[in-house]
Design a protein around this motif. Structure first.
Motif, PDB file in Angstrom:
ATOM      1  N   ALA A 269       0.820  -1.217   0.000  1.00 39.13           N
ATOM      2  CA  ALA A 269       0.000   0.000   0.000  1.00 39.13           C
ATOM      3  C   ALA A 269       0.851   1.263   0.000  1.00 39.13           C
ATOM      4  O   ALA A 269       0.383   2.327  -0.427  1.00 39.13           O
ATOM      5  CB  ALA A 269      -0.925  -0.005   1.216  1.00 39.13           C
ATOM      6  N   ALA A 270       2.110   1.158   0.472  1.00 40.81           N
ATOM      7  CA  ALA A 270       2.977   2.336   0.544  1.00 40.81           C
ATOM      8  C   ALA A 270       3.763   2.586  -0.738  1.00 40.81           C
ATOM      9  O   ALA A 270       4.469   3.589  -0.828  1.00 40.81           O
ATOM     10  CB  ALA A 270       3.957   2.184   1.713  1.00 40.81           C
ATOM     11  N   THR A 271       3.652   1.696  -1.730  1.00 40.58           N
ATOM     12  CA  THR A 271       4.396   1.880  -2.973  1.00 40.58           C
ATOM     13  C   THR A 271       3.790   3.017  -3.787  1.00 40.58           C
ATOM     14  O   THR A 271       2.576   3.279  -3.721  1.00 40.58           O
ATOM     15  CB  THR A 271       4.377   0.591  -3.810  1.00 40.58           C
ATOM     16  OG1 THR A 271       3.007   0.177  -4.014  1.00 40.58           O
ATOM     17  CG2 THR A 271       5.124  -0.519  -3.093  1.00 40.58           C
ATOM     18  N   PRO A 272       4.615   3.719  -4.552  1.00 40.62           N
ATOM     19  CA  PRO A 272       4.093   4.840  -5.365  1.00 40.62           C
ATOM     20  C   PRO A 272       3.034   4.371  -6.356  1.00 40.62           C
ATOM     21  O   PRO A 272       3.107   3.274  -6.916  1.00 40.62           O
ATOM     22  CB  PRO A 272       5.345   5.351  -6.085  1.00 40.62           C
ATOM     23  CG  PRO A 272       6.498   4.883  -5.256  1.00 40.62           C
ATOM     24  CD  PRO A 272       6.075   3.568  -4.683  1.00 40.62           C
ATOM     25  N   GLY A 273       2.046   5.197  -6.551  1.00 40.39           N
ATOM     26  CA  GLY A 273       0.996   4.904  -7.516  1.00 40.39           C
ATOM     27  C   GLY A 273      -0.200   4.184  -6.945  1.00 40.39           C
ATOM     28  O   GLY A 273      -1.226   4.052  -7.618  1.00 40.39           O
ATOM     29  N   VAL A 274      -0.093   3.696  -5.703  1.00 39.00           N
ATOM     30  CA  VAL A 274      -1.219   3.009  -5.075  1.00 39.00           C
ATOM     31  C   VAL A 274      -2.055   4.036  -4.328  1.00 39.00           C
ATOM     32  O   VAL A 274      -1.533   4.762  -3.479  1.00 39.00           O
ATOM     33  CB  VAL A 274      -0.730   1.917  -4.097  1.00 39.00           C
ATOM     34  CG1 VAL A 274      -1.912   1.280  -3.375  1.00 39.00           C
ATOM     35  CG2 VAL A 274       0.073   0.873  -4.848  1.00 39.00           C
ATOM     36  N   PRO A 275      -3.349   4.137  -4.630  1.00 36.84           N
ATOM     37  CA  PRO A 275      -4.179   5.123  -3.932  1.00 36.84           C
ATOM     38  C   PRO A 275      -4.301   4.768  -2.460  1.00 36.84           C
ATOM     39  O   PRO A 275      -4.457   3.604  -2.092  1.00 36.84           O
ATOM     40  CB  PRO A 275      -5.534   5.018  -4.647  1.00 36.84           C
ATOM     41  CG  PRO A 275      -5.539   3.654  -5.263  1.00 36.84           C
ATOM     42  CD  PRO A 275      -4.118   3.346  -5.620  1.00 36.84           C
ATOM     43  N   SER A 276      -4.178   5.773  -1.608  1.00 43.40           N
ATOM     44  CA  SER A 276      -4.249   5.533  -0.167  1.00 43.40           C
ATOM     45  C   SER A 276      -5.695   5.290   0.241  1.00 43.40           C
ATOM     46  O   SER A 276      -6.629   5.916  -0.269  1.00 43.40           O
ATOM     47  CB  SER A 276      -3.697   6.739   0.591  1.00 43.40           C
ATOM     48  OG  SER A 276      -4.426   7.910   0.245  1.00 43.40           O
ATOM     49  N   ALA A 277      -5.873   4.334   1.172  1.00 46.63           N
ATOM     50  CA  ALA A 277      -7.213   4.041   1.681  1.00 46.63           C
ATOM     51  C   ALA A 277      -7.648   5.162   2.616  1.00 46.63           C
ATOM     52  O   ALA A 277      -6.832   5.881   3.185  1.00 46.63           O
ATOM     53  CB  ALA A 277      -7.219   2.702   2.408  1.00 46.63           C
ATOM     54  N   ARG A 278      -8.952   5.299   2.794  1.00 46.83           N
ATOM     55  CA  ARG A 278      -9.459   6.338   3.684  1.00 46.83           C
ATOM     56  C   ARG A 278      -9.108   6.004   5.125  1.00 46.83           C
ATOM     57  O   ARG A 278      -8.741   4.886   5.448  1.00 46.83           O
ATOM     58  CB  ARG A 278     -10.986   6.439   3.535  1.00 46.83           C
ATOM     59  CG  ARG A 278     -11.726   5.175   3.993  1.00 46.83           C
ATOM     60  CD  ARG A 278     -13.218   5.351   3.922  1.00 46.83           C
ATOM     61  NE  ARG A 278     -13.930   4.148   4.335  1.00 46.83           N
ATOM     62  CZ  ARG A 278     -14.211   3.844   5.582  1.00 46.83           C
ATOM     63  NH1 ARG A 278     -13.826   4.639   6.565  1.00 46.83           N
ATOM     64  NH2 ARG A 278     -14.885   2.746   5.876  1.00 46.83           N
ATOM     65  N   ASP A 279      -9.223   7.014   5.992  1.00 51.50           N
ATOM     66  CA  ASP A 279      -8.982   6.780   7.406  1.00 51.50           C
ATOM     67  C   ASP A 279     -10.009   5.789   7.945  1.00 51.50           C
ATOM     68  O   ASP A 279     -11.215   5.944   7.735  1.00 51.50           O
ATOM     69  CB  ASP A 279      -9.083   8.097   8.196  1.00 51.50           C
ATOM     70  CG  ASP A 279      -7.900   8.997   7.923  1.00 51.50           C
ATOM     71  OD1 ASP A 279      -6.888   8.484   7.423  1.00 51.50           O
ATOM     72  OD2 ASP A 279      -8.000  10.203   8.204  1.00 51.50           O
ATOM     73  N   GLY A 280      -9.529   4.784   8.652  1.00 53.95           N
ATOM     74  CA  GLY A 280     -10.432   3.801   9.220  1.00 53.95           C
ATOM     75  C   GLY A 280     -10.494   2.529   8.395  1.00 53.95           C
ATOM     76  O   GLY A 280      -9.745   2.340   7.432  1.00 53.95           O
ATOM     77  N   PHE A 281     -11.393   1.662   8.772  1.00 54.30           N
ATOM     78  CA  PHE A 281     -11.494   0.343   8.155  1.00 54.30           C
ATOM     79  C   PHE A 281     -12.314   0.400   6.865  1.00 54.30           C
ATOM     80  O   PHE A 281     -13.335   1.083   6.785  1.00 54.30           O
ATOM     81  CB  PHE A 281     -12.156  -0.625   9.129  1.00 54.30           C
ATOM     82  CG  PHE A 281     -12.246  -2.032   8.615  1.00 54.30           C
ATOM     83  CD1 PHE A 281     -11.217  -2.922   8.825  1.00 54.30           C
ATOM     84  CD2 PHE A 281     -13.365  -2.460   7.915  1.00 54.30           C
ATOM     85  CE1 PHE A 281     -11.288  -4.224   8.343  1.00 54.30           C
ATOM     86  CE2 PHE A 281     -13.450  -3.756   7.430  1.00 54.30           C
ATOM     87  CZ  PHE A 281     -12.407  -4.639   7.649  1.00 54.30           C
ATOM     88  N   THR A 282     -11.847  -0.323   5.857  1.00 54.58           N
ATOM     89  CA  THR A 282     -12.600  -0.481   4.615  1.00 54.58           C
ATOM     90  C   THR A 282     -12.254  -1.835   4.010  1.00 54.58           C
ATOM     91  O   THR A 282     -11.147  -2.342   4.206  1.00 54.58           O
ATOM     92  CB  THR A 282     -12.286   0.640   3.609  1.00 54.58           C
ATOM     93  OG1 THR A 282     -12.968   0.378   2.380  1.00 54.58           O
ATOM     94  CG2 THR A 282     -10.797   0.715   3.327  1.00 54.58           C
ATOM     95  N   ILE A 283     -13.208  -2.406   3.305  1.00 52.41           N
ATOM     96  CA  ILE A 283     -12.961  -3.701   2.670  1.00 52.41           C
ATOM     97  C   ILE A 283     -12.282  -3.543   1.318  1.00 52.41           C
ATOM     98  O   ILE A 283     -11.786  -4.511   0.747  1.00 52.41           O
ATOM     99  CB  ILE A 283     -14.269  -4.500   2.497  1.00 52.41           C
ATOM    100  CG1 ILE A 283     -15.261  -3.712   1.639  1.00 52.41           C
ATOM    101  CG2 ILE A 283     -14.875  -4.824   3.859  1.00 52.41           C
ATOM    102  CD1 ILE A 283     -16.518  -4.496   1.314  1.00 52.41           C
ATOM    103  N   LEU A 284     -12.248  -2.302   0.789  1.00 51.23           N
ATOM    104  CA  LEU A 284     -11.624  -2.037  -0.504  1.00 51.23           C
ATOM    105  C   LEU A 284     -10.247  -1.437  -0.276  1.00 51.23           C
ATOM    106  O   LEU A 284     -10.117  -0.330   0.255  1.00 51.23           O
ATOM    107  CB  LEU A 284     -12.492  -1.083  -1.332  1.00 51.23           C
ATOM    108  CG  LEU A 284     -13.909  -1.581  -1.634  1.00 51.23           C
ATOM    109  CD1 LEU A 284     -14.704  -0.524  -2.382  1.00 51.23           C
ATOM    110  CD2 LEU A 284     -13.866  -2.874  -2.416  1.00 51.23           C
ATOM    111  N   THR A 285      -9.215  -2.145  -0.678  1.00 52.05           N
ATOM    112  CA  THR A 285      -7.850  -1.698  -0.447  1.00 52.05           C
ATOM    113  C   THR A 285      -7.359  -0.715  -1.503  1.00 52.05           C
ATOM    114  O   THR A 285      -6.366  -0.030  -1.282  1.00 52.05           O
ATOM    115  CB  THR A 285      -6.894  -2.900  -0.428  1.00 52.05           C
ATOM    116  OG1 THR A 285      -6.893  -3.530  -1.721  1.00 52.05           O
ATOM    117  CG2 THR A 285      -7.323  -3.907   0.625  1.00 52.05           C
TER     118      THR A 285
END
Length: 379
Positions: A269-285
């Motif tokens: 998730a920290a690699t460039p180009g990967v959209p950051s998930a919203r704050d908190g829990f989500t099932i969509l990474t």
């Protein structure tokens, strides 16, 4: 978010905890990780050979070098990361000098702690003969591997508040004023001067004190480590009533497995180009359907772990309640409560000593009676 006033399922509890840790809302839902839990979480960032040694040592209750709590290593590392990031941006020269001085101080602290851990004085074998023995047992870590494990410990999550790093000249001035006010409070001043210092307005908070974890993968790592600590405490409370569960379930290996999956997800998730998930829990990474499926499996594994921990806690609480009930009955009848540790009285110790000489007394008694029979056979 789940209403905390209503009973929660294990899944709802995990989702609620992750949301609160990521948003910094309310009190921290997970207590600070123990050193043992931090070691298991750190295993998600090191090579399998290091993991094997860590598990072997933990299963044999062998210690690791203590540095006063591994959570402080994480606090130092976060400050160092924050300082490097700020120094990489255009900042005034005065602020840059102050930040560099602070970074150098933190680098020294980190190096001192790392050196103490890697040396492992009194913990790891240092003689060649002892090292060979420990290697055959699978409990020896080479110095380089200890360094890798320590660096991994610096990346374990913590809910402890991280001291503020000033980002502007105004914040730097506020920090300097706060430091001066603290130092002034340690000096014995005349009453008139002390009254003036106490009358000064309190310094405003620059940023919120609530701790926030960066994303849900780190938050779930914190949750899993906290569940392990809860399980260990339940084992201690429950005693023999939960012994059967403890012997069937390898909690350490379970935590290491979850930590490995979560660390891989966090790195991706920290690699460039990967959209950051919203704050908190989500099932969509945001990393595609394949990763979403893996994330769902990891969450389900964590849910099963929490369900097991809650069941063990329930059984342990029942055992504690039953022990308290039996203690009350014993006290009402003037009997020593069964859960108390037996402390022998002086009379008990004397009786034990005299009982050990029972054979001598019997032989002496029989000998005297035989002699009397020889002297006075009619009686």
């Amino acid at each position: 978010m789940v209403d905390e006033r209503t009973p929660q399922t294990a899944r709802e509890g995990i989702v609620s905890d992750v949301d609160r840790m990521c948003r910094g809302v309310g009190a921290a839902p997970v207590a600070e990780l123990s050193d043992r839990a931090a070691l298991l979480v750190a295993c998600g960032l090191v090579e399998p050979r290091i993991v094997d040694v860590v598990l072997a040592r933990l299963h044999r209750n062998l210690p690791f070098p203590s540095v006063g709590g591994f959570h402080q290593v994480r606090i130092i590392e976060e400050q160092r990361h924050d300082l490097r990031r700020i120094l990489g941006t255009p900042v005034p020269s005065v602020l840059r000098v102050a930040l560099r001085t602070r970074l150098a101080d933190l680098d020294r602290k980190y190096l001192v702690l790392r050196t103490g851990f890697t040396r492992g004085a009194g913990v790891f074998a240092f003689r060649i003969k002892d090292i060979r023995v420990d290697r055959r047992r699978g409990v020896h870590l080479d110095t380089d591997d200890r360094g890798r494990l320590f660096d991994a410990l610096a990346s374990t999550p913590t809910m402890a508040p991280v001291p503020m790093v000033p980002r502007t000249m105004t914040e730097l001035g506020t920090v300097a004023a706060a430091y001066g006010q603290r130092e002034m409070g340690r000096v014995v001043l005349p009453h008139r001067v002390q009254a003036v210092v106490e009358s000064l307005p309190s310094l405003p908070r620059i940023r919120a004190d609530n701790r926030r974890l960066p994303e849900m993968y780190t938050a779930l790592l914190m949750e899993v480590g906290g569940l392990y600590d809860r399980l260990i405490r339940a084992y201690v409370r429950g005693g023999r009533s939960v012994e059967e569960i403890r012997l069937q379930f390898d909690a350490e290996t379970e935590v290491v497995g979850l930590a490995g999956d979560l660390c891989r997800l966090r790195e991706t998730a920290a690699t460039p180009g990967v959209p950051s998930a919203r704050d908190g829990f989500t099932i969509l990474t945001g990393m595609g359907a394949a990763i979403d499926e893996v994330w769902a499996e990891v969450v389900e594994r964590a849910v099963a772990f929490r369900e097991l921990v809650e069941s063990v806690e329930t059984r342990a609480d029942a055992a504690v309640s039953e022990a308290a009930r039996l203690d009350d009955i014993a006290r009402e009848n003037g009997v020593r409560p069964p859960s108390t540790v037996h402390a022998p009285s002086p009379a008990d110790l004397t009786a034990e000593h005299l009982a050990a000489r029972a054979g001598d007394r019997m032989l002496s008694t029989e000998a005297m009676r035989r002699l009397r029979g020889q002297i006075d056979p009619d009686r």
